[in-house]
Design a protein around this motif. Sequence first.
Motif, PDB file in Angstrom:
ATOM      1  N   ASP A   1      41.661 -22.186 -23.324  1.00  0.00           N
ATOM      2  CA  ASP A   1      42.117 -20.813 -23.551  1.00  0.00           C
ATOM      3  C   ASP A   1      42.849 -20.239 -22.339  1.00  0.00           C
TER       4      ASP A   1
ATOM      5  N   GLU B   1      46.422 -21.659 -22.240  1.00  0.00           N
ATOM      6  CA  GLU B   1      47.342 -21.057 -23.206  1.00  0.00           C
ATOM      7  C   GLU B   1      47.767 -19.662 -22.753  1.00  0.00           C
TER       8      GLU B   1
ATOM      9  N   GLN C   1      35.923 -26.727 -23.710  1.00  0.00           N
ATOM     10  CA  GLN C   1      36.962 -27.216 -24.615  1.00  0.00           C
ATOM     11  C   GLN C   1      37.578 -28.525 -24.119  1.00  0.00           C
TER      12      GLN C   1
END
Length: 278
Positions: free
Chosen positions: A14, A17, A44
């Motif tokens: 996250d 991004e 992740q």
Amino acid sequence: MATYAIGDLQGCLDPLEALLEQIQFDPAADRLWFVGDLVNRGPQSLEALRFVRDLGERAITVLGNHDIHLLGCYFGTRVARGRDTLEPILTAEDGDELIDWLRRRPLLHHDPTLDWTLVHAGIHPAWDLETAQTAARETETAMRTTEPVAFFGEIFGNQSDHPDGNPTPIDRQRFAINVFTRMRYCQADGRLDFAEKRPPADADPALTPWFAMPERAMADQRIVFGHWSSLGPARARANTWDIDQGCLWGHQLTALRLEDEALFAIDCPGAQKPKGAK
């Protein structure tokens, strides 16, 4: 067109991004360099590995120590540790494909046009670029072609800690992996120290950061690296940039634009706390 070097992800997709949105990354024109440690400790790991793999030729990543650890776990020569987040990769339907892709990543990347070299931890102060490239290529070839259980069964360990005294190919390759993925400090004779992780102000004064060693062979060449989140704010140090700013620990994920050394960063929520933190 711009080239951005990105700090250690360690399974934190996250923030990546969000950082790419901040720099307005254009996949048609821009390129990304990842300093390694794509996976582990963050939530992740599987998603981050897939994301970078799927960037294709738009991204270059070198291997970090956590990436090497994942390969060892996959081939059964390492055991996952308590804070590891590698199980989703090891059990994923596309896990074999991801591991094959990761195993083929380089330990060192040099772009003569940009005049930058990318590694995870560093380049031994006694090595010039040609020597470093030779060590990387030999080790990469062995990693990709040697029977993997044999290779990853021998490659881990602290016994290969000096550029001299590595009589066999596996000794040389172990030393190369220790340099490219684990190194922080050197002793006066160039021997690697694996224990000290604190910033220089707090470290044993007998130890010197690899990039500050006297008469370092690549002192006039630009190197971007990660691995050392406790080093302090990202800045140029002796023609090197450390861009691991501890995203995993709730600090920042950074991007260094190599063409003009402009630095970009976003704050990260933090997936784990360092050992001893309250």
